[in-house]
Design an enzyme around this catalytic site. Structure first.
Site, short mmCIF file in Angstrom:
data_model
loop_
_atom_site.label_atom_id
_atom_site.label_comp_id
_atom_site.label_asym_id
_atom_site.label_seq_id
_atom_site.Cartn_x
_atom_site.Cartn_y
_atom_site.Cartn_z
N LYS A 31 0.98 -1.24 0.08
CA LYS A 31 0.09 0.18 -0.17
C LYS A 31 0.97 1.38 0.03
O LYS A 31 0.57 2.23 -0.93
CB LYS A 31 -1.06 -0.23 1.22
CG LYS A 31 -1.91 1.05 1.40
CD LYS A 31 -3.19 0.76 1.99
CE LYS A 31 -2.87 0.49 3.77
NZ LYS A 31 -2.52 1.80 4.27
N SER A 32 1.75 1.25 0.99
CA SER A 32 2.68 2.67 1.10
C SER A 32 3.42 2.69 -0.52
O SER A 32 3.74 3.86 -0.79
CB SER A 32 3.72 2.33 2.12
OG SER A 32 3.28 2.14 3.27
N ARG A 131 -9.21 12.14 12.25
CA ARG A 131 -7.61 11.74 12.18
C ARG A 131 -7.05 13.28 12.45
O ARG A 131 -7.19 14.21 11.38
CB ARG A 131 -7.13 11.06 11.50
CG ARG A 131 -7.65 9.30 11.52
CD ARG A 131 -7.26 8.39 10.44
NE ARG A 131 -5.92 7.93 10.92
CZ ARG A 131 -5.24 7.21 9.96
NH1 ARG A 131 -5.84 6.86 8.99
NH2 ARG A 131 -3.86 7.11 10.30
N GLN A 178 4.65 9.25 7.30
CA GLN A 178 3.66 9.66 6.54
C GLN A 178 3.99 11.62 6.47
O GLN A 178 4.25 12.33 5.69
CB GLN A 178 2.37 10.05 6.88
CG GLN A 178 1.74 8.49 6.53
CD GLN A 178 0.38 8.31 7.36
OE1 GLN A 178 -0.19 9.25 7.86
NE2 GLN A 178 -0.38 7.24 7.03
N ASP A 329 1.80 -1.13 11.69
CA ASP A 329 0.25 -1.62 11.46
C ASP A 329 0.01 -3.15 11.67
O ASP A 329 -1.17 -3.47 11.66
CB ASP A 329 0.13 -1.38 9.86
CG ASP A 329 0.34 -0.06 9.44
OD1 ASP A 329 -0.16 0.79 10.20
OD2 ASP A 329 0.61 0.17 8.22
N LYS A 356 -4.76 6.00 14.49
CA LYS A 356 -4.77 5.10 13.14
C LYS A 356 -6.30 5.31 12.74
O LYS A 356 -6.92 6.12 13.18
CB LYS A 356 -4.48 3.69 13.56
CG LYS A 356 -2.95 3.82 13.59
CD LYS A 356 -1.93 4.23 12.52
CE LYS A 356 -0.70 4.15 13.02
NZ LYS A 356 0.06 4.86 11.85
N ARG A 360 -6.82 2.27 17.61
CA ARG A 360 -6.38 0.82 17.54
C ARG A 360 -5.95 0.19 18.59
O ARG A 360 -6.07 -1.03 19.00
CB ARG A 360 -5.44 0.50 16.55
CG ARG A 360 -5.77 0.28 15.12
CD ARG A 360 -4.70 -0.08 14.33
NE ARG A 360 -5.30 -0.13 12.95
CZ ARG A 360 -4.83 0.18 11.65
NH1 ARG A 360 -3.19 0.16 11.83
NH2 ARG A 360 -5.38 0.30 10.54
N ARG A 405 -7.76 -3.27 9.28
CA ARG A 405 -6.76 -4.25 9.94
C ARG A 405 -7.59 -4.79 11.29
O ARG A 405 -7.11 -5.79 11.48
CB ARG A 405 -5.45 -3.43 10.42
CG ARG A 405 -4.65 -3.00 9.22
CD ARG A 405 -3.24 -2.54 9.37
NE ARG A 405 -2.84 -1.71 8.50
CZ ARG A 405 -2.35 -1.92 7.25
NH1 ARG A 405 -2.46 -3.19 6.98
NH2 ARG A 405 -1.80 -1.17 6.30
C1 S3P Z 1 2.42 5.02 6.10
C2 S3P Z 1 3.01 5.21 7.19
C3 S3P Z 1 2.44 4.86 8.60
C4 S3P Z 1 1.52 3.57 8.49
C5 S3P Z 1 0.62 3.57 7.37
C6 S3P Z 1 1.33 3.97 5.93
C7 S3P Z 1 3.04 5.21 5.07
O1 S3P Z 1 1.56 5.62 9.36
O2 S3P Z 1 0.78 3.48 9.69
O3 S3P Z 1 -0.35 2.56 7.24
O4 S3P Z 1 2.89 4.87 3.85
O5 S3P Z 1 3.92 6.22 4.95
P1 S3P Z 1 2.55 6.97 10.21
O6 S3P Z 1 3.19 7.79 9.26
O7 S3P Z 1 1.51 7.79 10.65
O8 S3P Z 1 3.35 6.26 11.16
#
Ligand code: S3P
Length: 447
Positions: A31-32, A131, A178, A329, A356, A360, A405
């Site tokens: 996904k990332s 969020r 992020q 995650d 999240k 969570r 999740r």
């Molecule tokens: C992600 C960073 C994580 C993760 C999310 C995906 C990303 O979040 O929980 O599912 O793709 O950079 P955080 O940056 O808030 O930790």
């Protein structure tokens, strides 16, 4: 598929203890990496072909947003083809950008939009609208962009970007890939050098993929093991094809299920093994899991391998707080594993779990408690007294709270437990793992 709290939920699902789980499944793309592939390809000059893109709801929202900003994005056979606009050349979207359930899409795109001379409006579903956005709006406003949010810095928000962005220098107050990525992406169209310091290393897919697209990204280490990432703005991204590995965070669910269901043996080819993502694998091995990696290789700039998992008797584990970013995650499904393990587990430093897709930390505690597990929270730590068997576990109803999740963790609990587990709404699984139910059924799960 749209999900609103008022929309009808996908009816209750039941997960039951099956016979052994066996077979080979390909879990969907990371996904990332998928979000980043669409965003960077849209900022690149030329045509990018992406193979293995996750076609989950979250990533499709990013594709829609990048189209609204002027990129041409099409699906051709099983590949995605993106004709980019170039850094600085995105166009004003004609409508509100709806990022659905995806915090990654909202935060990363905020960075890109902040340094483009366009005004845009962003929203999301009820989970995303709850969020925190301050973690990105506060630093990004330093480059000259303006953000107007709801009270508490929540979506919807308006973003008035600037074509004359100042490069940012920022030390992350929370370990968040992020936030780091939002600042780096904003820096692509700022004149001068952008600098991000992270006291604890977080996933580095943005850095890796920027390099893949030809941007010079420097990474230095701090004396305490953190990282300092810098890049030069007014960057030019050159289109390069991307191969997306299978998502280790999605692989986590069949991995824990196969570890817990006696007699299981499964194979998961091509799973991403970026060391900033594999904290769960380290932890499961410490618990006694049998998790082998075969055919380790590099694909599209990321390490991947084929995972082979066999069931094993697991023991409790003490997970240090500094491991959290590499498995952030995976805590809900790790907590499930701990409920069946023998002995006490302590999962430390989980404050970020509270912000999240759901809270969570409390939602995972509720999942376990509803199904007979002994769990408590002390400060930011979760403590689980493992049962050491499936006996007496299960039989509860899990409220997924718009959180994919949690839904999948509840199903894994049900597959391992003596009694079936009810899940109120499995629809959100499509945000990150379309096909989850049928792939688990292909392994022999009863759902
Ligand atoms: C992600 C960073 C994580 C993760 C999310 C995906 C990303 O979040 O929980 O599912 O793709 O950079 P955080 O940056 O808030 O930790």
């Amino acid at each position: 598929m749209e999900h609103h709290p008022s929309a009808p939920v996908i009816p209750l699902s039941v997960a039951r203890n099956p016979g052994p789980l066996r077979g080979t499944i390909r879990v969907p793309g990371d996904k990332s990496i998928s979000h980043r592939a669409l965003m960077l390809a849209s900022l690149a000059e030329g045509r990018t072909v992406v193979t293995g893109l996750l076609e989950g709801e979250d990533v499709l929202r990013t594709a829609d947003a990048m189209r609204a900003l002027g990129a041409t994005i099409t699906r051709e056979a099983d590949q995605w083809v993106i004709d980019g606009k170039g850094v600085g050349a995105l166009q004003e979207p004609a409508d509100v950008l709806d990022m659905g359930n995806s915090g990654t899409a909202a935060r990363l795109l905020s960075g890109i939009l902040s340094s483009h001379a366009i005004t845009s409006f962003m929203t999301g579903d009820a989970s995303l609208r709850g969020r925190p956005m301050r973690r990105v709006t506060q630093p990004l406003a330093g480059n000259g962009a303006c953000f107007a949010t709801r009270l508490g810095e929540k979506l919807p928000m308006a973003i008035i970007g600037t074509g004359e962005a100042t490069p940012l220098s920022y030390c992350l107050p929370v370990a968040s890939a992020q936030v780091k990525s939002a600042i780096l992406l904003a820096g692509l169209n700022a004149e001068g050098r952008t600098r991000v310091e992270e006291p604890v290393a977080t996933r580095d897919h943005t850095e890796n993929m920027l390099r893949h697209f030809g941007v010079g990204v420097d990474v230095g280490l701090t004396p305490t093991g953190g990282r300092i990432i810098t890049l030069e703005g007014r960057a030019r991204l050159v289109a390069r094809d991307v191969v997306v590995p299978a998502d280790p965070s999605s692989a986590a669910f069949p991995i824990v299920a196969a570890s817990l269901v006696p007699g299981s043996e499964i194979r998961l080819p091509g799973v991403g093994l970026n060391p900033l993502r594999t904290g769960l694998f380290t932890t499961l091995r410490e618990m006694g899991a049998v998790l082998d990696i075969e055919n380790e290789r590099v694909e599209g700039g990321e390490p991947v391998g084929d995972l082979v998992v066999r069931s094993a008797a697991l023991r409790g584990v003490d997970v240090p707080a500094d491991r959290a970013p590499s498995m952030i995650d995976e805590y809900p499904v790790l907590a499930v594993a701990c409920a069946f393990a023998s002995g006490t587990s302590r999962l430390r430093g989980l404050e970020e779990l509270r912000v999240k897709e759901s809270d969570r930390l409390s939602a995972t505690v509720a999942l376990l408690k509803a199904n007979g597990a002994d769990v408590r929270v002390e400060g930011d730590d979760m403590i689980i007294e493992g049962r050491g068997s499936a006996e007496g576990l299960g039989g509860g109803l899990v409220e997924t709270q718009m959180d994919h999740r949690l839904a999948m963790s509840a199903i894994v609990f049900g597959l391992a437990a003596e009694k079936p587990v009810l899940v109120d709404d499995t629809g959100f699984i499509n945000t990150s793992f379309p096909g989850f139910v049928s792939l688990m059924a292909a392994l022999g799960a009863v759902l």
